[in-house]
Design a protein around this motif. Structure first.
Motif, PDB file in Angstrom:
ATOM      1  N   LEU A   1       0.821  -1.206   0.000  1.00 28.50           N
ATOM      2  CA  LEU A   1       0.000   0.000   0.000  1.00 28.50           C
ATOM      3  C   LEU A   1       0.863   1.266   0.000  1.00 28.50           C
ATOM      4  O   LEU A   1       0.579   2.212  -0.729  1.00 28.50           O
TER       5      LEU A   1
ATOM      6  N   SER B   1       0.789   3.664  -3.195  1.00 25.03           N
ATOM      7  CA  SER B   1       0.219   4.983  -2.911  1.00 25.03           C
ATOM      8  C   SER B   1       1.195   6.096  -3.284  1.00 25.03           C
ATOM      9  O   SER B   1       0.809   7.108  -3.853  1.00 25.03           O
TER      10      SER B   1
ATOM     11  N   CYS C   1      -3.627   2.960  -6.074  1.00 27.51           N
ATOM     12  CA  CYS C   1      -4.520   2.814  -4.926  1.00 27.51           C
ATOM     13  C   CYS C   1      -5.884   3.388  -5.284  1.00 27.51           C
ATOM     14  O   CYS C   1      -5.979   4.399  -5.980  1.00 27.51           O
TER      15      CYS C   1
END
Length: 186
Positions: A62, A66, A116
């Motif tokens: 993540l 991101s 994301c």
């Protein structure tokens, strides 16, 4: 069943513990401080991740997706230094639960570009927020003058042949690091 007695902490005296050690000896104080700092640095996100049934691998994916929208799977594998098999399980969960989207590349349809979703950005931001608070609190305790030396120390901990790639990755996100260890820090 009784719990084992906890070992008593060994006081750390600056440089005193290393006076009789050769320069090549283990730097136990710093090694242990790095272990404990890392333990606490990941503890806050670990608690949040547990709410979602996720672990540290999910966090790393993540974070880098991101921070680098459009990252390819190959680039992510290179950053994380994990096997494709271990990434596939984590990535599949993040995609199925709506945290990450995967789409074909524009110039090469075989590439899978990762971004994301809003939900993924929210979780990544929440995780980075608690870690950022810890870093800011530590920097406030030691003083802003140590920010540059701390960055240079962490950069020096990275394998020399990888430092330029790490510096480029961070610079691509709008951050700056010294390009060489002898340059002044931010």
């Amino acid at each position: 069943m009784t719990q084992a007695a906890r070992p008593r902490p060994v006081p750390i005296a600056p440089d005193a513990a290393n006076e009789d050690r050769p320069e090549t000896g283990p730097a136990y104080e710093l090694i242990e401080l790095l272990f404990f700092a890392y333990r606490d640095f990941v503890a806050d996100p670990d608690r949040i991740l547990a709410e979602y049934g996720f672990g540290r691998a999910h966090h790393r994916v993540l974070h880098f997706v991101s921070r680098n929208p459009g990252l390819t799977i190959a680039e992510l594998l290179d950053i994380l230094r994990i096997t494709k098999q271990s990434l596939n399980r984590v990535l599949k969960e993040l995609i199925e639960q709506g945290y990450i989207e995967q789409r074909a590349g524009t110039s090469d349809r075989r590439h899978r570009l990762l971004t994301c979703t809003a939900q993924g950005e929210g979780l990544a931001h929440r995780l980075a927020g608690v870690q950022g608070q810890r870093v800011r609190r530590a920097l406030a305790e030691v003083g802003p003058a140590l920010r540059g030396p701390a960055s240079r120390f962490l950069l020096a901990m990275i394998e020399p042949e990888e430092r330029a790639a790490v510096t480029r990755l961070i610079a691509a996100q709008g951050r700056t690091l010294p390009l060489a260890l002898d340059e002044p820090g931010p």
